[in-house]
Design a protein around this motif. Structure first.
Motif, PDB file in Angstrom:
ATOM      1  N   ILE A 115      11.836 -63.216  78.184  1.00 12.72           N
ATOM      2  CA  ILE A 115      12.898 -62.306  77.908  1.00 12.72           C
ATOM      3  C   ILE A 115      12.363 -61.152  76.909  1.00 12.72           C
ATOM      4  CG2 ILE A 115      15.297 -61.929  77.747  1.00 12.72           C
ATOM      5  CD1 ILE A 115      15.658 -64.608  78.954  1.00 12.72           C
ATOM      6  N   ASP A 116      12.106 -60.072  77.384  1.00 11.45           N
ATOM      7  CA  ASP A 116      11.724 -59.032  76.314  1.00 11.45           C
ATOM      8  C   ASP A 116      12.668 -58.540  75.533  1.00 11.45           C
ATOM      9  OD1 ASP A 116       9.167 -59.350  77.576  1.00 11.45           O
ATOM     10  OD2 ASP A 116       9.731 -58.038  79.062  1.00 11.45           O
ATOM     11  N   GLU A 117      13.771 -58.373  76.150  1.00 11.13           N
ATOM     12  CA  GLU A 117      14.938 -57.546  75.264  1.00 11.13           C
ATOM     13  C   GLU A 117      16.103 -58.034  75.705  1.00 11.13           C
ATOM     14  OE1 GLU A 117      16.075 -52.911  75.265  1.00 11.13           O
ATOM     15  OE2 GLU A 117      14.334 -53.223  74.852  1.00 11.13           O
ATOM     16  N   LEU A 118      17.299 -57.819  75.025  1.00  5.83           N
ATOM     17  CA  LEU A 118      18.485 -58.449  75.487  1.00  5.83           C
ATOM     18  C   LEU A 118      19.524 -57.191  74.659  1.00  5.83           C
ATOM     19  CD1 LEU A 118      20.994 -60.090  76.386  1.00  5.83           C
ATOM     20  CD2 LEU A 118      21.068 -61.159  74.177  1.00  5.83           C
ATOM     21  N   ASN A 119      20.302 -56.569  75.495  1.00  9.14           N
ATOM     22  CA  ASN A 119      21.168 -55.470  75.218  1.00  9.14           C
ATOM     23  C   ASN A 119      22.523 -55.897  75.471  1.00  9.14           C
ATOM     24  OD1 ASN A 119      19.183 -53.251  74.398  1.00  9.14           O
ATOM     25  ND2 ASN A 119      18.726 -53.147  76.739  1.00  9.14           N
ATOM     26  N   ALA A 120      23.278 -55.409  74.376  1.00  7.24           N
ATOM     27  CA  ALA A 120      24.901 -55.784  74.542  1.00  7.24           C
ATOM     28  C   ALA A 120      25.733 -54.401  74.701  1.00  7.24           C
ATOM     29  CB  ALA A 120      25.363 -56.463  73.192  1.00  7.24           C
ATOM     30  N   PHE A 121      26.651 -54.513  75.624  1.00  5.54           N
ATOM     31  CA  PHE A 121      27.702 -53.394  75.824  1.00  5.54           C
ATOM     32  C   PHE A 121      28.911 -53.431  75.273  1.00  5.54           C
ATOM     33  CE2 PHE A 121      24.349 -53.527  79.081  1.00  5.54           C
ATOM     34  CZ  PHE A 121      24.070 -52.018  79.378  1.00  5.54           C
ATOM     35  N   THR A 122      29.267 -52.383  74.566  1.00  9.58           N
ATOM     36  CA  THR A 122      30.570 -52.326  73.710  1.00  9.58           C
ATOM     37  C   THR A 122      31.502 -51.275  74.214  1.00  9.58           C
ATOM     38  OG1 THR A 122      29.407 -53.298  71.735  1.00  9.58           O
ATOM     39  CG2 THR A 122      31.240 -52.032  71.541  1.00  9.58           C
ATOM     40  N   ARG A 123      32.645 -51.438  74.283  1.00  8.76           N
ATOM     41  CA  ARG A 123      33.524 -50.473  74.598  1.00  8.76           C
ATOM     42  C   ARG A 123      34.574 -50.452  73.426  1.00  8.76           C
ATOM     43  NH1 ARG A 123      36.472 -47.336  78.259  1.00  8.76           N
ATOM     44  NH2 ARG A 123      39.044 -47.295  78.243  1.00  8.76           N
ATOM     45  N   ARG A 124      34.882 -49.158  72.946  1.00  7.24           N
ATOM     46  CA  ARG A 124      35.520 -48.980  71.849  1.00  7.24           C
ATOM     47  C   ARG A 124      37.036 -48.044  72.267  1.00  7.24           C
ATOM     48  NH1 ARG A 124      33.686 -44.468  67.411  1.00  7.24           N
ATOM     49  NH2 ARG A 124      34.837 -43.192  69.266  1.00  7.24           N
ATOM     50  N   ALA A 125      38.170 -48.634  72.030  1.00  5.18           N
ATOM     51  CA  ALA A 125      39.377 -48.042  72.467  1.00  5.18           C
ATOM     52  C   ALA A 125      40.359 -48.173  71.537  1.00  5.18           C
ATOM     53  CB  ALA A 125      39.860 -48.787  73.798  1.00  5.18           C
ATOM     54  N   ALA A 126      41.549 -47.556  71.611  1.00  6.74           N
ATOM     55  CA  ALA A 126      42.687 -47.432  70.495  1.00  6.74           C
ATOM     56  C   ALA A 126      43.130 -48.856  70.269  1.00  6.74           C
ATOM     57  CB  ALA A 126      43.669 -46.629  71.069  1.00  6.74           C
ATOM     58  N   ASP A 127      43.047 -49.821  71.271  1.00 11.44           N
ATOM     59  CA  ASP A 127      43.632 -51.131  71.089  1.00 11.44           C
ATOM     60  C   ASP A 127      42.594 -52.258  70.714  1.00 11.44           C
ATOM     61  OD1 ASP A 127      42.308 -51.388  73.330  1.00 11.44           O
ATOM     62  OD2 ASP A 127      44.409 -52.205  74.511  1.00 11.44           O
ATOM     63  N   GLY A 128      41.054 -51.892  70.652  1.00 10.06           N
ATOM     64  CA  GLY A 128      40.418 -52.691  70.191  1.00 10.06           C
ATOM     65  C   GLY A 128      38.941 -52.309  70.708  1.00 10.06           C
ATOM     66  N   VAL A 129      37.847 -53.228  70.035  1.00 12.92           N
ATOM     67  CA  VAL A 129      36.711 -53.070  70.300  1.00 12.92           C
ATOM     68  C   VAL A 129      36.144 -54.408  70.981  1.00 12.92           C
ATOM     69  CG1 VAL A 129      34.279 -52.834  69.248  1.00 12.92           C
ATOM     70  CG2 VAL A 129      36.196 -51.709  68.236  1.00 12.92           C
ATOM     71  N   THR A 130      35.581 -54.147  72.509  1.00 16.03           N
ATOM     72  CA  THR A 130      35.363 -55.315  73.318  1.00 16.03           C
ATOM     73  C   THR A 130      33.890 -55.486  73.455  1.00 16.03           C
ATOM     74  OG1 THR A 130      36.033 -53.729  75.175  1.00 16.03           O
ATOM     75  CG2 THR A 130      37.695 -55.202  74.240  1.00 16.03           C
ATOM     76  N   SER A 131      33.484 -56.563  73.623  1.00 15.04           N
ATOM     77  CA  SER A 131      31.990 -56.853  74.446  1.00 15.04           C
ATOM     78  C   SER A 131      32.427 -56.948  75.697  1.00 15.04           C
ATOM     79  CB  SER A 131      31.701 -58.186  73.682  1.00 15.04           C
ATOM     80  OG  SER A 131      31.406 -58.141  72.315  1.00 15.04           O
ATOM     81  N   ILE A 132      31.695 -56.222  76.639  1.00 17.52           N
ATOM     82  CA  ILE A 132      31.990 -56.205  78.147  1.00 17.52           C
ATOM     83  C   ILE A 132      30.546 -56.636  78.830  1.00 17.52           C
ATOM     84  CG2 ILE A 132      33.551 -54.286  77.896  1.00 17.52           C
ATOM     85  CD1 ILE A 132      31.515 -52.200  78.716  1.00 17.52           C
ATOM     86  N   GLY A 133      29.381 -56.962  78.023  1.00 17.97           N
ATOM     87  CA  GLY A 133      28.436 -57.418  79.226  1.00 17.97           C
ATOM     88  C   GLY A 133      27.263 -57.181  78.404  1.00 17.97           C
ATOM     89  N   TYR A 134      26.057 -57.740  79.351  1.00 19.39           N
ATOM     90  CA  TYR A 134      24.803 -57.711  78.648  1.00 19.39           C
ATOM     91  C   TYR A 134      23.845 -57.296  79.718  1.00 19.39           C
ATOM     92  CZ  TYR A 134      26.463 -61.064  75.216  1.00 19.39           C
ATOM     93  OH  TYR A 134      27.165 -61.937  74.301  1.00 19.39           O
ATOM     94  N   GLU A 135      22.680 -56.967  79.289  1.00 16.77           N
ATOM     95  CA  GLU A 135      21.604 -56.497  79.968  1.00 16.77           C
ATOM     96  C   GLU A 135      20.230 -57.137  79.552  1.00 16.77           C
ATOM     97  OE1 GLU A 135      19.905 -52.360  81.584  1.00 16.77           O
ATOM     98  OE2 GLU A 135      19.502 -52.538  79.555  1.00 16.77           O
ATOM     99  N   LEU A 136      19.578 -58.075  80.510  1.00 17.94           N
ATOM    100  CA  LEU A 136      18.325 -58.580  80.181  1.00 17.94           C
ATOM    101  C   LEU A 136      17.099 -57.930  80.659  1.00 17.94           C
ATOM    102  CD1 LEU A 136      19.352 -62.211  81.127  1.00 17.94           C
ATOM    103  CD2 LEU A 136      18.958 -61.510  78.645  1.00 17.94           C
ATOM    104  N   VAL A 137      16.222 -57.750  79.848  1.00 22.49           N
ATOM    105  CA  VAL A 137      14.878 -56.973  80.411  1.00 22.49           C
ATOM    106  C   VAL A 137      13.577 -57.811  80.454  1.00 22.49           C
ATOM    107  CG1 VAL A 137      13.262 -55.119  79.813  1.00 22.49           C
ATOM    108  CG2 VAL A 137      15.958 -54.716  79.460  1.00 22.49           C
ATOM    109  N   SER A 138      13.089 -58.233  81.299  1.00 23.86           N
ATOM    110  CA  SER A 138      11.905 -58.852  81.583  1.00 23.86           C
ATOM    111  C   SER A 138      10.934 -58.270  82.397  1.00 23.86           C
ATOM    112  CB  SER A 138      12.342 -60.363  82.158  1.00 23.86           C
ATOM    113  OG  SER A 138      11.150 -61.158  82.488  1.00 23.86           O
ATOM    114  N   GLY A 139       9.800 -57.998  81.838  1.00 23.04           N
ATOM    115  CA  GLY A 139       8.710 -57.481  82.536  1.00 23.04           C
ATOM    116  C   GLY A 139       8.887 -55.952  82.681  1.00 23.04           C
ATOM    117  N   GLY A 140       9.906 -55.382  81.962  1.00 25.73           N
ATOM    118  CA  GLY A 140      10.099 -54.205  82.282  1.00 25.73           C
ATOM    119  C   GLY A 140      11.269 -53.993  83.264  1.00 25.73           C
TER     120      GLY A 140
END
Length: 358
Positions: A115-140
């Motif tokens: 697993i070459d890279e792990l990305n996390a996705f963030t949403r910022r809104a008036a009522d909060g900052v949330t973790s909404i998912g991931y992206e795994l990168v393997s072999g491009g």
């Protein structure tokens, strides 16, 4: 002029009392933050309260890391539809960034693929900052995964005495890369247990102190010689002690501990800082630019496409950050004051720094 680091705002010795954090006090897309890191098992993470002063000004950094918040315009593949402008509102990401939130080291011992890279996705809104998912990168190849249950990292607006609880659940099916499933369960309990002034080598800030307790259970399902099995990945109970200010969009100070048998052990200490390259890997990739001195533009050529170009002054303050788009790039420096600067070129494998005059 876009000045991304504003240490002098925080240097006032005056206290302005309690603060309230809103969504405008948290990171947005296409921003760069530098953190100095160190190891100090004796650091005081427990003391807190109202109108308190936390003095960490004598910390000595051992290394640095950077946080780059990438805009959704840089998404590719299925992640465009999962987290881009066409996604349902709760999953429209504000930005994504490389992260170590998932225990990659442990998982790699069970999976026959890197697993070459792990990305996390963030949403910022008036009522909060949330973790909404991931992206795994393997072999491009990247695979995106929405969180079935969205975890709230920060409930907003935030002030002293607030508390909140949140759960997150993500099912990461690694097919077709490999016949495996990675499941992450997280339970977060957060309390704003202090306000006052925090002092670091970077400056002095009016801040809220937030104590997060994160209980995470991860497991991986994979097949071996025709048999399927679930393997638990041990993740210790984590405490994060965090100081946030209205004068900075990222934590100005953070202490992380692991709790085992009721005892906490400090595992990481970091604070917002200027760039000095300490502990970062210097890249051997070639970088050339002209003219020097520069007037309005810098023409930069790199051996490989850079992730970002950062312009810092002699004190290490960041004045510009530009996303890399090609091996040959033109950087507008017309709004810089006359003086001496460094062009820091950030690659995925390290950085290269070159001095120039304006």
């Amino acid at each position: 002029m876009k000045h991304l680091l504003l240490p002098f705002i925080a240097l006032s010795s005056l206290s302005f009392g309690q603060i309230t954090l809103t969504d405008q006090h948290f990171a947005g897309p296409d921003e760069t933050y530098i953190f100095s890191t160190l190891t100090d098992p004796t650091i005081d993470y427990a003391t807190t309260g109202a109108n308190h002063t936390w003095d960490f000004s004598t910390m000595v950094p051992q290394s640095q890391r950077n946080l780059i918040t990438r805009p959704t315009t840089q998404l590719a593949g299925t992640s465009i539809f999962l987290f881009g402008s066409f996604a349902p509102a709760p999953y429209k990401a504000t930005y994504f960034n490389e992260t170590t939130d998932l225990p990659l080291d442990q998982a790699s011992s069970f999976l026959p693929i890197p697993i070459d890279e792990l990305n996390a996705f963030t949403r910022r809104a008036a009522d909060g900052v949330t973790s909404i998912g991931y992206e795994l990168v393997s072999g491009g190849q990247g695979l995106g995964f929405r969180s079935d249950t969205i975890e709230t990292r920060y409930a907003l607006p935030m002030t002293y005495g607030n508390s909140y609880e949140s759960r997150g659940y993500t099912n990461l099916d690694l097919n077709p890369i490999y016949d495996a499933i990675w499941r992450q369960h997280r339970h977060r309990v957060s309390n704003v247990d202090g306000w006052g002034t925090v002092k670091t080598p970077y400056g002095q800030f009016d801040a809220l102190r937030i104590h997060h307790v994160i209980d995470e259970l991860d497991s991986i399902y994979f097949t071996f010689q025709g048999f399927g099995m679930w393997i638990p990945i041990p993740v210790p109970l984590t405490h994060e002690y965090e100081w946030r200010s209205t004068s900075d969009k990222e934590s100005v100070m953070k202490i992380r501990t692991n709790e085992i048998g009721g005892n906490e052990t400090v595992t990481a200490v970091e604070y917002r800082d200027n760039f000095n390259g300490l502990g970062l890997t210097e890249s051997a990739l070639k970088v050339a630019f002209y003219p020097n001195p520069a007037v309005n533009e810098l023409h930069v050529s790199t051996e490989e496409k850079a992730e970002n170009f950062v312009i810092v002054d002699q004190a290490g303050r960041i004045w510009k950050r530009i996303s890399g788009t090609s091996k040959d790039q033109v950087i507008d420096v017309s709004d810089l004051a006359s003086g001496s600067y460094s062009l820091v070129v950030l690659f995925s494998t390290g950085y290269t720094s070159r001095k120039f005059m304006k």
